[in-house]
Write an enzyme that holds these catalytic residues in place. Structure first.
Site, PDB file in Angstrom:
ATOM      1  N   GLU A  17       0.818  -1.221   0.000  1.00  0.00           N
ATOM      2  CA  GLU A  17       0.000   0.000   0.000  1.00  0.00           C
ATOM      3  C   GLU A  17       0.851   1.271   0.000  1.00  0.00           C
ATOM      4  O   GLU A  17       1.893   1.335   0.641  1.00  0.00           O
ATOM      5  CB  GLU A  17      -0.892  -0.016   1.238  1.00  0.00           C
ATOM      6  CG  GLU A  17      -1.833   1.146   1.298  1.00  0.00           C
ATOM      7  CD  GLU A  17      -3.036   0.850   2.172  1.00  0.00           C
ATOM      8  OE1 GLU A  17      -3.814  -0.047   1.815  1.00  0.00           O
ATOM      9  OE2 GLU A  17      -3.178   1.512   3.204  1.00  0.00           O
ATOM     10  N   THR A  48      -4.060   4.827  -1.404  1.00  0.00           N
ATOM     11  CA  THR A  48      -5.143   5.328  -0.557  1.00  0.00           C
ATOM     12  C   THR A  48      -5.689   6.663  -1.085  1.00  0.00           C
ATOM     13  O   THR A  48      -5.089   7.297  -1.954  1.00  0.00           O
ATOM     14  CB  THR A  48      -4.696   5.492   0.909  1.00  0.00           C
ATOM     15  OG1 THR A  48      -3.698   6.499   0.946  1.00  0.00           O
ATOM     16  CG2 THR A  48      -4.161   4.198   1.474  1.00  0.00           C
ATOM     17  N   ARG A 107     -16.519   4.392   2.367  1.00  0.00           N
ATOM     18  CA  ARG A 107     -17.262   5.585   2.768  1.00  0.00           C
ATOM     19  C   ARG A 107     -16.304   6.695   3.158  1.00  0.00           C
ATOM     20  O   ARG A 107     -16.501   7.857   2.821  1.00  0.00           O
ATOM     21  CB  ARG A 107     -18.169   5.258   3.964  1.00  0.00           C
ATOM     22  CG  ARG A 107     -19.058   6.426   4.346  1.00  0.00           C
ATOM     23  CD  ARG A 107     -19.606   6.280   5.734  1.00  0.00           C
ATOM     24  NE  ARG A 107     -18.555   6.368   6.736  1.00  0.00           N
ATOM     25  CZ  ARG A 107     -18.749   6.204   8.028  1.00  0.00           C
ATOM     26  NH1 ARG A 107     -19.943   5.885   8.482  1.00  0.00           N
ATOM     27  NH2 ARG A 107     -17.748   6.313   8.882  1.00  0.00           N
ATOM     28  N   GLY A 108     -15.227   6.336   3.884  1.00  0.00           N
ATOM     29  CA  GLY A 108     -14.321   7.362   4.428  1.00  0.00           C
ATOM     30  C   GLY A 108     -14.778   7.732   5.826  1.00  0.00           C
ATOM     31  O   GLY A 108     -15.934   7.511   6.200  1.00  0.00           O
ATOM     32  N   ALA A 125     -20.699   2.981   2.062  1.00  0.00           N
ATOM     33  CA  ALA A 125     -19.901   2.552   0.908  1.00  0.00           C
ATOM     34  C   ALA A 125     -20.767   1.839  -0.135  1.00  0.00           C
ATOM     35  O   ALA A 125     -20.492   1.908  -1.332  1.00  0.00           O
ATOM     36  CB  ALA A 125     -18.773   1.632   1.384  1.00  0.00           C
ATOM     37  N   TYR A 145     -14.083  -5.297   8.883  1.00  0.00           N
ATOM     38  CA  TYR A 145     -13.509  -5.020  10.203  1.00  0.00           C
ATOM     39  C   TYR A 145     -13.646  -6.245  11.104  1.00  0.00           C
ATOM     40  O   TYR A 145     -14.706  -6.452  11.720  1.00  0.00           O
ATOM     41  CB  TYR A 145     -14.213  -3.793  10.822  1.00  0.00           C
ATOM     42  CG  TYR A 145     -14.112  -2.593   9.911  1.00  0.00           C
ATOM     43  CD1 TYR A 145     -13.092  -1.669  10.054  1.00  0.00           C
ATOM     44  CD2 TYR A 145     -14.996  -2.436   8.820  1.00  0.00           C
ATOM     45  CE1 TYR A 145     -12.950  -0.602   9.162  1.00  0.00           C
ATOM     46  CE2 TYR A 145     -14.862  -1.374   7.933  1.00  0.00           C
ATOM     47  CZ  TYR A 145     -13.837  -0.464   8.110  1.00  0.00           C
ATOM     48  OH  TYR A 145     -13.696   0.579   7.229  1.00  0.00           O
ATOM     49  N   GLN A 176      -9.425  -4.470   7.979  1.00  0.00           N
ATOM     50  CA  GLN A 176      -8.708  -3.550   8.849  1.00  0.00           C
ATOM     51  C   GLN A 176      -7.566  -4.337   9.485  1.00  0.00           C
ATOM     52  O   GLN A 176      -7.635  -5.571   9.590  1.00  0.00           O
ATOM     53  CB  GLN A 176      -9.696  -3.049   9.926  1.00  0.00           C
ATOM     54  CG  GLN A 176      -9.126  -2.131  10.975  1.00  0.00           C
ATOM     55  CD  GLN A 176      -8.620  -0.832  10.373  1.00  0.00           C
ATOM     56  OE1 GLN A 176      -7.570  -0.837   9.734  1.00  0.00           O
ATOM     57  NE2 GLN A 176      -9.332   0.248  10.591  1.00  0.00           N
ATOM     58  N   LYS A 272       6.799   2.529   2.753  1.00  0.00           N
ATOM     59  CA  LYS A 272       8.130   2.100   3.215  1.00  0.00           C
ATOM     60  C   LYS A 272       8.570   0.856   2.448  1.00  0.00           C
ATOM     61  O   LYS A 272       8.368  -0.274   2.903  1.00  0.00           O
ATOM     62  CB  LYS A 272       8.093   1.795   4.711  1.00  0.00           C
ATOM     63  CG  LYS A 272       7.830   3.004   5.576  1.00  0.00           C
ATOM     64  CD  LYS A 272       8.131   2.658   7.029  1.00  0.00           C
ATOM     65  CE  LYS A 272       7.635   3.725   7.946  1.00  0.00           C
ATOM     66  NZ  LYS A 272       6.418   3.351   8.660  1.00  0.00           N
TER      67      LYS A 272
END
Ligand code: FAD
Length: 290
Positions: A17, A48, A107-108, A125, A145, A176, A272
């Site tokens: 990511e 993202t 959704r955010g 979402a 989640y 998550q 990273k």
């Protein structure tokens, strides 16, 4: 290639990511990170979109860099809480034009310190997923989640809502972060019982510095197992040791997941490449890039 197809074709996938820079002036540096990450040959790289509830002007640019410059499948995140329909249509048009066919529809977060009015056209979402499906031929993923979304009444209620998301066209889920694999195994059992059968990609966060840990502990609900807390307490004052221990912990989590048949892993690499590279080197006989 669509991620749904990739997940059917490859036995084990490991993805990474990136998050885009806030300022356009930092784009070149971000492109360098993309190149380094792409050289590790992850199954795909996700980019993202607008953390903390905002929109993102550089997600499409970075996803384009991943896929069309560095030849790795891109998964572009897209959130809807802070956007009106016009903005969503604009971004979908840009993605389509750049042939980026994989979207993680979210959704955010609703920003706590909101200094602009929310367009409020999207509440969940699932509404964004419907919009994307109507717009074009995209492969759409969603978030889930294992410990329950912080706003959900209960894990059961959250899984019922997840089922709604799948019903409207979500083709895979990314979890998550979690630090105890038993939490994921329990969640997989519960969603299967409710009839959710799409692939679930396990999200693993290598914790390599103390700031990250402070952020995670401020997220309501994320359980930090004793074994993990002992590492943090022992190495908090020694950044290099903490980083090494964080990489080892994430590696162990991934090996246990794959050993138990959870074959699709997403590493929250947070720009990273060295951390992603160290984990992939530890897994060189377990995950073959090609
Ligand atoms: P939803 O699926 O809409 O769920 C949000 C809440 O609403 C849940 O409590 C759910 O139970 C409930 N709900 C859902 N549907 C219904 C319904 N029909 N009726 C009633 N209740 C319902 N944030 C960013 O800003 N940018 C990113 O790039 C980003 N990437 C992420 C990637 C992953 C893998 C994950 C796990 C999260 C990511 N997030 C990102 C954070 C995410 O935006 C937040 O967690 C947000 O609060 C919820 O988004 P969601 O898509 O899961 O929402």
């Amino acid at each position: 290639m669509k991620i749904s197809e990739l997940l059917r074709e490859k036995e084990v996938t490991i993805s990474c990511e990136l998050f885009p820079p806030k300022k356009g002036s930092e784009l070149q540096k971000a492109h360098d990170v993309v190149r380094e990450m792409a050289q590790l040959k992850p199954a795909y790289i996700s980019v993202t979109y607008g953390a903390s509830g905002g929109i993102s002007e550089h997600t499409v640019d970075l996803a384009n860099e991943v896929q069309n410059v560095n030849d790795v499948i891109a998964l572009a995140h897209l959130t809807c809480a802070s956007s009106g329909r016009d903005k969503i249509q604009e971004v979908l048009g840009e993605l389509q034009e750049k042939k980026i066919e994989n979207i993680l529809a979210l959704r955010g977060d609703i920003p706590a310190d909101l200094d602009f009015p929310l367009p409020n056209q999207y509440h969940h979402a699932s509404e964004l997923i419907q919009e994307i499906k109507a717009f074009g031929d995209f492969c759409i993923g969603g978030a889930c989640y294992p410990e329950g979304h912080p706003e959900a009444e209960s894990i059961e209620a959250d899984i019922d809502n997840l089922k709604r998301k799948v019903a409207v066209g979500c083709e895979f889920l990314t979890t998550q972060m979690f630090f105890d694999n038993n939490i994921l195994y329990n969640f997989l059992y519960r969603i299967l019982k409710k009839g959710i059968e799409i692939p679930v990609i396990a999200g693993i966060m290598p914790v390599t510095n103390i700031n990250q840990i402070n952020r995670i502990t401020s997220l309501s609900g994320t359980i930090l197992p004793q074994r993990f807390r002992a590492i943090v307490e022992r190495f908090a004052e020694n950044p290099a040791a903490l980083k090494q221990a964080g990489i080892a912990y994430a590696t162990e989590q991934i090996i246990d997941l794959i050993a138990n048949g959870v074959n699709n892993i997403h590493i929250y690499t947070m720009n990273k490449p060295d951390v992603a590279g160290a984990i992939l080197a530890n897994l060189s006989e377990i995950y073959k890039a090609e």
